[in-house]
Design a protein around this motif. Sequence first.
Motif, mmCIF file in Angstrom:
data_model
loop_
_atom_site.group_PDB
_atom_site.id
_atom_site.type_symbol
_atom_site.label_atom_id
_atom_site.label_comp_id
_atom_site.label_asym_id
_atom_site.label_seq_id
_atom_site.Cartn_x
_atom_site.Cartn_y
_atom_site.Cartn_z
ATOM 1 N N ASP A 78 54.461 8.964 78.828
ATOM 2 C CA ASP A 78 55.484 7.964 79.101
ATOM 3 C C ASP A 78 56.365 8.378 77.932
ATOM 4 O O ASP A 78 56.228 7.588 76.875
ATOM 5 N N ASP B 167 45.543 5.178 78.910
ATOM 6 C CA ASP B 167 46.140 6.072 79.959
ATOM 7 C C ASP B 167 45.142 7.024 80.514
ATOM 8 O O ASP B 167 45.383 7.010 81.782
ATOM 9 N N LYS C 3 42.596 5.126 82.788
ATOM 10 C CA LYS C 3 43.362 4.740 84.114
ATOM 11 C C LYS C 3 43.475 6.004 85.152
ATOM 12 O O LYS C 3 43.393 5.795 86.169
ATOM 13 N N GLU C 4 43.852 7.090 84.626
ATOM 14 C CA GLU C 4 43.854 8.284 85.250
ATOM 15 C C GLU C 4 42.584 8.796 85.698
ATOM 16 O O GLU C 4 42.324 9.618 86.809
#
Length: 158
Positions: free
Chosen positions: A43, A151, A154-155
């Motif tokens: 991000d 992150d 979550k992936e």
Amino acid sequence: MLGDALAIALMELRNFKSEDFAVYHPGGALGKKLLLRVKDMLDTTHTPQVAPEASIKKAIMEISEKRLGVTAVIENEKVIGIITDGDIRRMLNNNDTFTHLVAKDIMTKNPKNINSSILVSEALSVLENNAITQLIVIDEGVYKGILHLHDILKEGIV
């Protein structure tokens, strides 16, 4: 059982490897583990950063606003340190007041960093081996952002 045996025999005959499986099933856990690179999930809109002379309040605000639990300390467009939630807690534990302190006083110098072209699975190994939850992403000396363990989780890579 017979179907599994046949599938394995065909895979061996065709020299089918896990990398081949990843290409045909990139959305699965194995595909992501073998193909997903840091740049694919980074991000770049939330790149927390402060100057070395920034107040502690400014550093805390940057950490809070970007919601990554960390901020990079940038001088002359180069990362010279990192301030984590843990650094803030240790600073508060060791000082009755912090108005005399600035970012460079509490930062961790030479933070762990990675290149955005490496596999996310490799980045996960760096996080695990160093018992940390964030990595600074730097490409050719340029700060690109923060990769956070959450992150990766979550992936679905882990």
